[in-house]
Scaffold this motif. Structure first.
Motif, PDB file in Angstrom:
ATOM      1  N   ASN A 138       0.835  -1.210   0.000  1.00 27.39           N
ATOM      2  CA  ASN A 138       0.000   0.000   0.000  1.00 27.39           C
ATOM      3  C   ASN A 138       0.870   1.261   0.000  1.00 27.39           C
ATOM      4  O   ASN A 138       0.609   2.218  -0.734  1.00 27.39           O
ATOM      5  CB  ASN A 138      -0.913   0.033   1.229  1.00 27.39           C
ATOM      6  N   VAL A 139       1.902   1.236   0.826  1.00 25.58           N
ATOM      7  CA  VAL A 139       2.750   2.411   0.966  1.00 25.58           C
ATOM      8  C   VAL A 139       3.540   2.671  -0.324  1.00 25.58           C
ATOM      9  O   VAL A 139       3.672   3.818  -0.769  1.00 25.58           O
ATOM     10  CB  VAL A 139       3.695   2.229   2.181  1.00 25.58           C
ATOM     11  N   ALA A 199       8.040  12.276   2.132  1.00 23.63           N
ATOM     12  CA  ALA A 199       7.298  11.619   3.221  1.00 23.63           C
ATOM     13  C   ALA A 199       6.896  10.206   2.815  1.00 23.63           C
ATOM     14  O   ALA A 199       7.018   9.259   3.603  1.00 23.63           O
ATOM     15  CB  ALA A 199       6.063  12.439   3.591  1.00 23.63           C
ATOM     16  N   ASN A 200       6.451  10.073   1.559  1.00 22.13           N
ATOM     17  CA  ASN A 200       6.046   8.739   1.094  1.00 22.13           C
ATOM     18  C   ASN A 200       7.252   7.818   0.932  1.00 22.13           C
ATOM     19  O   ASN A 200       7.149   6.605   1.169  1.00 22.13           O
ATOM     20  CB  ASN A 200       5.275   8.837  -0.219  1.00 22.13           C
ATOM     21  N   LEU A 201       8.386   8.384   0.538  1.00 19.21           N
ATOM     22  CA  LEU A 201       9.601   7.561   0.442  1.00 19.21           C
ATOM     23  C   LEU A 201      10.015   7.082   1.831  1.00 19.21           C
ATOM     24  O   LEU A 201      10.350   5.906   2.026  1.00 19.21           O
ATOM     25  CB  LEU A 201      10.736   8.372  -0.214  1.00 19.21           C
ATOM     26  N   THR A 202       9.964   7.985   2.812  1.00 27.04           N
ATOM     27  CA  THR A 202      10.299   7.600   4.181  1.00 27.04           C
ATOM     28  C   THR A 202       9.341   6.520   4.682  1.00 27.04           C
ATOM     29  O   THR A 202       9.755   5.542   5.314  1.00 27.04           O
ATOM     30  CB  THR A 202      10.223   8.834   5.108  1.00 27.04           C
ATOM     31  N   THR A 225      10.301   2.790   5.973  1.00 28.68           N
ATOM     32  CA  THR A 225       9.864   2.273   7.281  1.00 28.68           C
ATOM     33  C   THR A 225       9.111   0.959   7.117  1.00 28.68           C
ATOM     34  O   THR A 225       9.330   0.001   7.866  1.00 28.68           O
ATOM     35  CB  THR A 225       8.959   3.316   7.972  1.00 28.68           C
ATOM     36  N   ALA A 226       8.239   0.917   6.099  1.00 27.53           N
ATOM     37  CA  ALA A 226       7.454  -0.308   5.874  1.00 27.53           C
ATOM     38  C   ALA A 226       8.364  -1.468   5.470  1.00 27.53           C
ATOM     39  O   ALA A 226       8.123  -2.625   5.856  1.00 27.53           O
ATOM     40  CB  ALA A 226       6.398  -0.054   4.799  1.00 27.53           C
ATOM     41  N   TRP A 227       9.414  -1.153   4.705  1.00 26.37           N
ATOM     42  CA  TRP A 227      10.399  -2.195   4.334  1.00 26.37           C
ATOM     43  C   TRP A 227      11.031  -2.756   5.601  1.00 26.37           C
ATOM     44  O   TRP A 227      11.114  -3.970   5.785  1.00 26.37           O
ATOM     45  CB  TRP A 227      11.461  -1.588   3.410  1.00 26.37           C
ATOM     46  N   LYS A 228      11.470  -1.850   6.493  1.00 26.04           N
ATOM     47  CA  LYS A 228      12.133  -2.310   7.721  1.00 26.04           C
ATOM     48  C   LYS A 228      11.171  -3.081   8.621  1.00 26.04           C
ATOM     49  O   LYS A 228      11.567  -4.063   9.252  1.00 26.04           O
ATOM     50  CB  LYS A 228      12.722  -1.111   8.477  1.00 26.04           C
ATOM     51  N   THR A 234       6.671  -1.319  -7.250  1.00 24.12           N
ATOM     52  CA  THR A 234       5.257  -1.545  -6.908  1.00 24.12           C
ATOM     53  C   THR A 234       4.901  -2.997  -7.207  1.00 24.12           C
ATOM     54  O   THR A 234       4.286  -3.689  -6.380  1.00 24.12           O
ATOM     55  CB  THR A 234       4.340  -0.579  -7.703  1.00 24.12           C
ATOM     56  N   SER A 235       5.310  -3.468  -8.379  1.00 24.82           N
ATOM     57  CA  SER A 235       5.024  -4.867  -8.716  1.00 24.82           C
ATOM     58  C   SER A 235       5.785  -5.827  -7.799  1.00 24.82           C
ATOM     59  O   SER A 235       5.278  -6.888  -7.438  1.00 24.82           O
ATOM     60  CB  SER A 235       5.381  -5.145 -10.177  1.00 24.82           C
TER      61      SER A 235
END
Lengths: 360, 459
Positions: free
Chosen positions: A63-64, A75-78, A82-85, A175-176
Motif C-alpha cells: 500500500n505504501v 514523506a512517502n519515500l520515508t 519504514t514499511a520495508w524495515k 510496486t510490482s
C-alpha cells in the motif's frame, strides 16, 4: 550446512552430566501433556501468527509503495523505507523456525535472494517490459525479486536517495515487486492454515507415526535444529564471511544500513520460538519443557540467548563499516563468539535433552 | 652362568613378542559393527531436514575452514557479469546456485525452468566425440539451458507430461506408476531430428568422499560384463574422459557413472548448470552460440573456491540409519537380500587408504551401490549412450540417506528423473537385469513388502 553434530560418546557423556541436574519431579503424564501444549502453541501462537503478521506487513508495504508510486514525496519515500524495515523485522524473526513449507517450497529465496543483479536490473528497467506482476513472475532469476532490489531502489547505493531521483520505471518495478512479496507471503501463510496446505496439521500430528514428524521427538529436534541453524547462519556465515574477508561488498542489506538489525532479529526470533513469546504471545514452549526437567539448562539457554541478543547493541556502526573498523571488529567478534556458544548449547545440550526426555 | 644369561635375555626378548601376539586384534565379526554407521567414522546422527549437510566429525581446523568456504560457496546466488560479487551467471543457465537444485544438499523437485527445479536435460546426437563421449548437438551443446538472463534467449523450455499406468501385484493390490515424456517448447533454433535426450535429477551431495575411496579393484570385483555366473545381472564399469585429470578413468558419479572425479563433476555443474566458467571448463556453455557474452572474464570462478567446493563435497558426512533394531526393519533387510536387490545395491564395502583423508580411509561403509552400469529395461531407458553406458543402462545409485528424502526434500522423488513418488514405485520401475528381483518383490505378501520399504526408510 550444520557443522556440529552430537557424536555417540560425546552425546552420552553430556546426557549423563545433564540428567543429574534438578528434576523438579514433573510426572510422565504431565510431561506428555506439556509436550502437546508446546506443539499446539508453536502452531497457533508462533508459526501461523508469524506468517499472518508477515502478510499484514507485506500488505502495508505494498500500500505504501503504491502511494509512493502515485505521489512521489519525501514523506512517502520515508514511509516506504519504514514499511520495508517493518516487514524485514517480522521476516527475520520468522527465520527462527525455518522449516516446513518456507524451506520445502523455497518461499525464502522468493523473498530474500542476495545479491542484487544490477546488470540484469538495468537491462530490465531500460527495456520495454511492462513490469506488471505477471512480468515479474516470469523473470528467470530471483535476484531481480524480493527485498533487496526494492531496498536498492529505495535507498540507493549510498543510502541517501531522494524521492525526486526515483524514475517512473523504478517506481512501477518496485510496486510490482511488493505485490510479488505479498503474493509470496499469502502462499506462505496459506501453506500452514487448515483452509490451505495445512502444514500445521502435520506438525500437530507429530508422534502419530506419519511423516514428516513420526515422533514428537523428531518435531522437537527439528525445532531445536532450526534454532541452531539460524545461530549458525548469522554467527558463522552472514556476519563471519564479510568479517573474515573484510569486504563490505558481501554484507547483506547494505543499502538500508539494516544488516545488524536483521542479524539481531534473527536471534530474537529464535529466542521467541524458545520462549513462546513471538509477537507478544505467551504459552508453553520449548522453554517450559526444558524447565520442567532441567532448570539449569533452561537458565543457561536463556542467558546465552540474552547475552547474544544484547551484544548486537555494541555494534554501533553500520555493519559494512564495522567490519573494517578495529574497535568495532572486537565487538563483532564477541557477538559471533556468543552465537557459536549458543549454537553449541542448542546442538549439544538442548538436542540431547530432547533425545533423552522426549521418547514418544 | 653364561648360558643362563642367554636364557634370561632370550626370555626377556620373547616376552614383549608374546605380549604383542596376545593383543593382536582379531577381525571384528559383523555383529561387532554398529549397523547405524552407514559411513563408518564419517557418519553423523542427524535425521532432520538438514541431515545431508553435516561435516565429517573430527576435521582439523584448517580442513574445517576449507569445508566452510565450500559450504558458503554452494549457497551463493550468481548474478550477471560484470558484478562485484558472484559474477558470471549465464547468459544461459538452469539455475542460479548449487543449492537451488541440490535442496538441503539433497535432490529437489523433478521440474525444469523454475527456482525450485532440480532437473536438467542432457542432449546429444548419434556418434561419439574425440574421447568416446557423447556428441554435442550443434547450437545446443551437451545440455539444454532452459533459462537466460534478461535480454538473452534460453535454448528452449521443457514441457513434462506424465502418463499414469496401473500396476497390479499378483495378490491383486493395485498401484499407479507415472511415466514422463518430455518435449521442447520454443527452441531458439532448430533442434536436430536425431536428438537424444536424458533427463537427470540433481543427486544428493553427501558421502562422495567415501565413494571416491572405494578401490577400483573392489568395484571391478562386482563386474560381470558377460554374466559369467548366469544370474542375469551383468554389471560393468563405465570408463570416461576426465577433464581435470586429462585421462580416461573409472566413472563413479552421474546417473550413468559418466563422471570420474568430484572436481570435474562440480566444475561441469558450475559451467553447464549456472554458466560459471572455471579453470577446468574455461569456456561458457554458450560458447559459439548467439547468447554468449564475449566479456573475456573467464574463468569466472576462482580456483580457491572451486577447490573448496570440491573439498566440501568430499567431506560431507553420511547420515546414520535409524531404528536398526526394529523387528520389521530387520526382516526387511533380510528380504532385500533374499529378493536379490543386494546383488547390485551392495550393502557393505571397505574404503581404501589415502593418508590425506584419514577420516575417509579404511572405513566399512554401507552405500548400497556397486557404482556399475546395469540394463534397467526399456521403461527407464533414455536411449542416450554416455561413454560405455548404453541407452538402457544406469549406474546403481547409492541408497544411503534414501529414507530421509521425505525430510530433506519436503516431497520426496526417486529415480534418475524423479518419476517415482514413493520407494515402492521406484522398485516397481526396475526391469531388465533387475526384472527378477522386481518380480520377487511383487510376489511378497503386502506385509513383507511393507517390511522392505521400512528397511529402505531406515537408510
Amino acid at each position: 550446512m550444520k557443522k556440529l553434530v552430537l557424536l555417540f560418546t560425546a552425546g552420552a557423556i553430556t546426557l549423563l552430566s545433564c540428567s543429574k541436574d534438578s528434576d523438579n519431579g514433573t510426572g510422565n503424564s504431565d510431561f506428555a501433556a506439556l509436550e502437546d501444549s508446546v506443539t499446539i502453541n508453536f502452531v497457533n501462537k508462533t508459526a501461523i501468527p508469524g506468517y499472518e503478521d508477515l502478510l499484514a506487513k507485506a500488505t502495508t508495504f505494498n500500500n505504501v509503495v503504491t502511494a509512493l508510486n502515485s505521489s512521489t514525496t519525501e514523506a512517502n519515500l520515508t514511509a516506504a523505507k519504514t514499511a520495508w524495515k517493518d516487514m524485514r523485522k517480522t521476516w527475520e524473526q520468522c527465520e527462527g523456525y525455518l522449516f516446513g513449507p518456507v524451506e520445502d517450497d523455497n518461499y525464502d529465496p522468493n523473498m530474500d535472494t542476495w545479491p542484487v543483479d544490477y546488470v540484469q536490473m538495468d537491462s530490465l528497467l531500460n527495456s520495454s517490459n511492462a513490469l506488471e506482476i505477471a512480468d515479474i513472475e516470469g523473470l528467470a532469476t530471483l535476484s531481480l525479486r524480493g527485498y533487496h532490489p526494492i531496498e536498492y531502489i529505495l535507498w540507493g547505493t549510498d543510502g541517501k536517495r531522494a524521492a525526486a531521483d526515483l524514475t517512473a520505471r523504478e517506481k512501477k518495478y518496485i510496486t510490482s515487486l511488493t505485490i510479488d512479496l505479498k503474493n509470496t507471503c499469502t502462499n506462505l501463510r496459506n501453506s500452514w492454515i487448515s483452509a490451505g496446505g495445512n502444514y500445521s496439521a502435520k506438525v500437530l500430528a507429530a508422534g502419530k507415526g506419519a511423516q514428516p514428524f513420526p515422533t514428537k521427538q523428531s518435531l522437537f529436534t527439528a525445532m531445536a535444529a532450526a534454532l541452531a541453524d539460524i545461530c549458525e547462519e548469522v554467527g558463522e556465515s552472514k556476519m563471519k564471511d564479510p568479517y573474515d574477508a573484510k569486504d563490505p561488498n558481501i554484507v547483506e542489506s547494505p543499502f538500508s544500513g539494516n544488516s545488524t538489525t536483521d542479524f539481531k532479529n534473527n536471534i530474537v526470533g529464535a529466542y521467541n520460538v524458545y520462549m513462546g513469546t513471538f509477537l507478544g504471545s505467551n504459552g508453553k514452549s520449548l522453554h517450559a519443557l526444558v524447565a520442567a526437567k532441567n532448570l539449569s539448562l533452561d537458565n543457561t539457554i536463556q542467558q546465552q540467548f540474552q547475552a547474544a541478543i544484547s551484544s548486537f547493541d555494541a555494534i554501533t556502526m553500520p555493519y559494512e563499516k564495522a567490519i573494517i573498523d578495529n574497535a568495532q571488529r572486537i565487538v563483532v567478534a564477541k557477538t559471533m563468539s556468543n552465537l557459536v556458544t549458543l549454537k553449541g548449547t542448542i546442538e549439544g545440550d538442548l538436542e540431547n535433552f530432547i533425545l533423552t526426555n522426549i521418547k514418544d | 652362568m653364561r648360558i643362563r644369561k642367554i636364557y634370561l635375555a632370550a626370555a626377556l626378548l620373547a616376552c614383549p613378542a608374546l605380549l604383542m601376539m596376545c593383543t593382536k586384534p582379531a577381525p571384528f565379526s559383523d555383529e561387532d559393527y554398529d549397523p547405524r554407521l552407514s559411513g563408518g567414522a564419517a557418519t553423523v546422527f542427524d535425521a532432520t531436514s538438514k541431515a545431508f549437510g553435516n561435516v565429517i566429525p573430527g576435521l582439523s581446523n584448517y580442513d574445517q575452514h576449507i569445508h566452510d568456504l565450500g559450504d558458503n560457496s554452494v549457497d551463493q546466488t550468481f548474478v550477471t557479469a560484470p558484478a562485484t560479487i558472484n559474477s558470471g551467471l549465464g547468459p544461459i543457465f538452469n539455475n542460479v546456485s548449487c543449492r537451488s537444485c541440490h535442496h538441503n544438499d539433497g535432490k529437489g523437485s523433478p521440474t525444469t525452468g523454475t527456482v525450485t527445479s532440480s532437473m536438467l536435460m542432457r542432449l546429444s546426437i548419434p556418434g561419439t566425440d574425440a574421447h568416446g563421449g557423447p556428441l554435442a548437438v550443434p547450437g545446443f551443446g551437451l545440455q539444454l539451458q532452459d533459462l537466460a538472463v534478461f535480454g538473452k534467449t534460453a535454448e528452449a523450455s521443457v514441457k513434462i507430461t506424465y502418463t499414469e499406468q496401473v500396476y497390479t501385484y499378483p495378490d491383486g493390490t493395485v498401484t499407479t506408476l507415472r511415466k514422463p515424456t518430455y518435449s521442447f517448447v520454443n527452441p531458439y533454433t532448430t533442434l536436430p531430428v536425431n536428438l537424444m535426450v536424458s533427463p537427470r535429477m540433481a543427486p544428493p551431495f553427501f558421502g562422495l568422499g567415501l565413494l571416491v575411496m572405494i578401490p577400483e579393484s573392489t568395484l571391478l570385483s562386482y563386474a560381470d560384463e558377460n554374466d559369467a555366473n548366469g544370474d542375469g545381472i551383468s554389471g560393468r564399469p563405465n570408463y570416461v574422459y576426465d577433464a581435470s585429470k586429462d585421462k580416461m578413468m573409472l566413472g563413479r558419479f552421474g546417473m550413468k557413472a559418466n563422471t570420474a572425479t568430484i572436481l570435474t563433476q562440480a566444475a561441469a555443474a558450475y559451467q553447464q548448470d549456472m554458466g560459471i566458467t572455471s579453470r577446468i571448463f574455461p569456456k561458457e556453455s554458450s560458447f559459439e552460440q548467439p547468447q554468449t557474452d564475449n566479456l573475456g572474464d573467464d574463468p569466472e570462478l576462482p580456483d580457491s573456491l572451486l577447490n573448496a567446493v570440491e573439498f566440501y563435497l568430499l567431506s560431507l558426512a553420511v547420515p546414520a540409519r535409524r531404528n536398526t533394531t526394529d523387528g520389521d526393519i530387520m526382516a526387511g533387510e533380510k528380504l532385500f537380500a533374499q529378493v536379490g536387490c543386494s546383488s547390485c545395491h551392495i550393502p557393505t564395502m571397505q574404503t581404501g587408504v589415502d593418508v590425506r583423508y584419514p577420516y575417509l580411509s579404511n572405513q566399512r561403509i554401507h552405500a548400497y551401490t556397486d557404482l556399475l552400469l546395469h540394463d534397467m529395461g526399456d521403461g527407464l531407458a533414455d536411449g542416450r549412450p554416455d561413454f560405455k553406458a548404453s541407452g538402457n543402462e544406469w549406474k546403481t545409485p547409492a541408497l544411503w540417506g534414501v529414507g530421509l528424502f521425505e525430510k530433506t526434500n519436503g516431497t520426496p522423488f526417486y529415480l534418475h528423473d524423479g518419476r517415482a513418488r514413493t520407494l515402492e514405485e521406484a522398485i516397481l520401475w526396475h526391469d531388465g537385469e533387475a526384472a527378477k528381483a522386481k518380480v520377487k518383490f511383487s510376489q511378497l505378501s503386502a506385509g513383507e513388502r511393507g517390511q522392505m520399504i521400512a528397511f529402505l526408510k531406515s537408510l
